[in-house]
Design a protein around this motif. Sequence first.
Motif, mmCIF file in Angstrom:
data_model
loop_
_atom_site.group_PDB
_atom_site.id
_atom_site.type_symbol
_atom_site.label_atom_id
_atom_site.label_comp_id
_atom_site.label_asym_id
_atom_site.label_seq_id
_atom_site.Cartn_x
_atom_site.Cartn_y
_atom_site.Cartn_z
ATOM 1 N N ILE A 176 -22.807 -6.640 -5.945
ATOM 2 C CA ILE A 176 -21.921 -5.477 -6.097
ATOM 3 C C ILE A 176 -20.640 -5.889 -6.813
ATOM 4 C CG2 ILE A 176 -20.462 -3.860 -4.816
ATOM 5 C CD1 ILE A 176 -22.798 -3.742 -2.742
ATOM 6 N N SER A 177 -20.106 -7.043 -6.446
ATOM 7 C CA SER A 177 -18.881 -7.542 -7.084
ATOM 8 C C SER A 177 -19.089 -7.762 -8.576
ATOM 9 C CB SER A 177 -18.430 -8.840 -6.424
ATOM 10 O OG SER A 177 -18.146 -8.636 -5.066
ATOM 11 N N LYS A 178 -20.216 -8.364 -8.932
ATOM 12 C CA LYS A 178 -20.508 -8.608 -10.352
ATOM 13 C C LYS A 178 -20.660 -7.304 -11.113
ATOM 14 C CE LYS A 178 -22.523 -13.175 -9.831
ATOM 15 N NZ LYS A 178 -23.743 -13.980 -9.848
ATOM 16 N N ILE A 179 -21.333 -6.323 -10.519
ATOM 17 C CA ILE A 179 -21.493 -5.025 -11.167
ATOM 18 C C ILE A 179 -20.121 -4.387 -11.392
ATOM 19 C CG2 ILE A 179 -22.306 -2.650 -10.820
ATOM 20 C CD1 ILE A 179 -24.735 -3.914 -9.320
ATOM 21 N N ALA A 180 -19.283 -4.395 -10.362
ATOM 22 C CA ALA A 180 -17.956 -3.779 -10.466
ATOM 23 C C ALA A 180 -17.107 -4.469 -11.525
ATOM 24 C CB ALA A 180 -17.254 -3.835 -9.111
#
Length: 193
Positions: A176-180
């Motif tokens: 999720i962090s990488k996507i954001a």
Amino acid sequence: MSLLEQFLPNHQFSERHQAIVRCRPGELLDIIQTFQPPRDRTGDVAMFLRQLPAKIMHWTAPSRVPRPAPFTRANFTPLARDGDREMVGGLVGKFWRPDFGLLAVNGPSEFLASNPPKTAKLVIGFRAEPAGERTLLTTETRVYCPDRYSLLMFTPYWLAIRPVSGLLRRRMLNTISKIAEYRDGRPDAVRTT
């Protein structure tokens, strides 16, 4: 009062993980709300092993035991979202059973009213708090067992799945962090706990 406290104030089990993400809180919760996990070999193996007993039961007695349905994020009932701060989802079931023993829960009021014997309730929450230019993203899972039977059945299950669940939760936060941060155009190192 947090949404976790509103939907499951009493619980015997909980697990929490955090990540610092370069993304605004509301945008981060929007990403989580529509998140479709990518294929993940570790997660696939863990879920295969978790569902193996149900598959074996079906293979040995297909006329008596239905084919197990996959367990996905769609099994969770969305319960509430508090603007850009927090959101929660829930499950009611006999999670220690090979088929998870999930009960249909149609919305927040039904989740709150649902308290069948020999069955546990689970809430998963995501909280996004500003931390300077970043956001502290916290995910917490809580489980409540309303009686001795559900507590005795859930405890060994929790002890067996908790290490794997924690690993998968940290991997999910990392994804999720990488996507954001990719959407924001500023990929940074992500710290999860």
